[in-house]
Design an enzyme around this catalytic site. Sequence first.
Site, PDB file in Angstrom:
ATOM      1  N   ASP A 228       0.823  -1.199   0.000  1.00 40.30           N
ATOM      2  CA  ASP A 228       0.000   0.000   0.000  1.00 40.30           C
ATOM      3  C   ASP A 228       0.862   1.257   0.000  1.00 40.30           C
ATOM      4  OD1 ASP A 228      -2.685   1.252   0.474  1.00 40.30           O
ATOM      5  OD2 ASP A 228      -1.652   1.994   2.256  1.00 40.30           O
ATOM      6  N   GLU A 288       1.406  -0.518  -5.063  1.00 37.12           N
ATOM      7  CA  GLU A 288       0.487   0.592  -5.368  1.00 37.12           C
ATOM      8  C   GLU A 288       1.364   1.790  -5.682  1.00 37.12           C
ATOM      9  OE1 GLU A 288      -3.114   3.440  -3.865  1.00 37.12           O
ATOM     10  OE2 GLU A 288      -1.609   2.768  -2.446  1.00 37.12           O
TER      11      GLU A 288
HETATM   12  C1  NOJ Z   1      -4.297   3.269  -0.726  1.00 42.67           C
HETATM   13  C2  NOJ Z   1      -5.503   2.411  -0.500  1.00 42.67           C
HETATM   14  O1  NOJ Z   1      -5.812   1.742  -1.689  1.00 42.67           O
HETATM   15  C3  NOJ Z   1      -6.599   3.329  -0.041  1.00 42.67           C
HETATM   16  O2  NOJ Z   1      -7.853   2.674  -0.003  1.00 42.67           O
HETATM   17  C4  NOJ Z   1      -6.209   3.869   1.297  1.00 42.67           C
HETATM   18  O3  NOJ Z   1      -7.171   4.810   1.722  1.00 42.67           O
HETATM   19  C5  NOJ Z   1      -4.841   4.560   1.252  1.00 42.67           C
HETATM   20  N1  NOJ Z   1      -3.865   3.799   0.528  1.00 42.67           N
HETATM   21  C6  NOJ Z   1      -4.292   4.782   2.627  1.00 42.67           C
HETATM   22  O4  NOJ Z   1      -3.847   3.566   3.173  1.00 42.67           O
END
Ligand code: NOJ
Length: 569
Positions: A228, A288
């Site tokens: 993430d 991500e």
């Molecule tokens: C990316 C995640 O996909 C999202 O849903 C989240 O709010 C943020 N990171 C913070 O962790």
Amino acid sequence: MLKSSVLVFLVSLLCFSSAQAQQRTRDAEGHQWWQHAVFYEIYPRSFADNNNDGIGDLPGITSKLAYLRDLGVDAIWITPCYPSPQVDFGYDVSDYDNIDPMYGTLADFDRMERQAKQRGVRIIMDFVMNHTSDQHPWFINSRSSRTAPKRDWYVWRDGRAPGQPPNNWESTFGGSAWQWDSKTRQFYYHFFYVQQPDLNWRNPEVEKAMFDVPRFWFKRGVAGFRLDAVDTLFEDPKLRDNSTLPGTNAFGLPNMVNKYNTKLPELHDVLRQLRQVADQNDAVLIGETWTRDISELQQYYGGHGNELQMPMDFLFTQVNKLSPPEFRKQIAAVDSAGGWPVYVFSNHDIRRAYNRYGDGQHNDQIAKLLAGFYLTLRGTPIMYYGEEIGMQNNDPTRREDVKDPIGRRGWPKEKGRDGERTPMQWNDTANAGFTTGKPWLPVPDSYHTHNVASELKDPNSILNFYRHVLALRHTNLQLREGRYVPLNESDNNVLSYLRSYQGKAVLVVLNMSDSAQKPSFNLAAQGFARPRVSTLLATSAKLLSDSKTVQTELQPFGVFIGEVSTAAK
Ligand code: NOJ
Ligand code: CA
């Protein structure tokens, strides 16, 4: 002497068996399991509710493993199901080594993992690296006093003047990125919500504690992690102000260029080390990674392919029109970037593809077109639950109904992410068969027509088209291994390409327009002077001829997929 030779023997045995483990998962082309796998993202709150409390859970996922396997899914990425106050619906983790009781127990996890393994489905967990919940014991300790053992595990600073934060950085979820703590009279940094303090990755103790997390889950059989928000791991030590662009965002703040608090080079050291841990476990790291261009994407693959195997570039999520030139440009760039391409159309933060690309008239056909597209490219696709049945966004219409805090804060410009997180539509009974309780988010009306049970019965459904494309993808050698060869590159309506391998090819023709098209292909330059084409899969499309020139005919948003070989003399 004897001892050391035993040691050498044991070490070489270990190296040998780990090399063997790696080899076992490579095919003749050197591809590893994750390069041929189809990934499927599950938002656990919304997938299947086993105890009928209105919130999905792990036993719910377990009960749907057979469906996923039949669909053609090889790996499921489950967004965070760890204990959490749920401010950010799980992305605020308060214990990395457990399961939130609302989702079940570690025993439920183990049962799910065992049954998934029996079916050949791998489990990918979400690793929230940048921040914890403010309820995590580490942060509770950190905020207890300036001299607390874990004070330096987070990013604490004095203000630049009384009452003023250390710099101008904004939280991406609105407001300043700095939160004043009246007890210890300092600010802490949070790129996301106030309740998600950023960890200080410059502290070796943090690094060590965080690296123990994947180790814990690898022992439980996990096959990899989706990392993430990796862009945000490090901050400029001098905390220099970011520049701003004209205009304001949904939260009424200046648009900020996050130069000093995202994508700092230090994060690559962390990724390289994490990759070593992953390699010891034949695991995959999915990032991500909000890359702006190919050079940023290449940085995430790492100089020698030694960082992330699957950085998500999200380029497709930014193309909000069915534009062959735009897609062609992006595929060509990603395909030649030197790493393995990853294709994503939607996820739990991004409006569903059904709405982004649908024209209101041919939506179901367009949903099939997208399947025929990204599931036939060279690279690994990551599906989003419900995409395969044509689930659509269900955006809240009243601020008071919004569950996602950014939607409440940014209303009406930012409505939050509830719309793309609604319960999976299993059948046409109440609540789409997701729960007999009150679902945590309302089920969209579309469940009457778009649900698994009805679509399984309809040979022309979106679901059955997905199943066919996925089956083809798994069995057809050219789709597994073939090079991506763009065709008819000046066609603005039809996107077409070959997947070419060992003297044969799969021809993919996608009509991205709302009018009928008759594209033809001269494949001599691709090694098929005397092509013979047989239809593998078609929807609203057919083959007209394959004598020398291949001719196809496609109705609006039609898809033709055919096998190309060389005709006998
Ligand atoms: C990316 C995640 O996909 C999202 O849903 C989240 O709010 C943020 N990171 C913070 O962790
Ligand atoms: Ca439940």
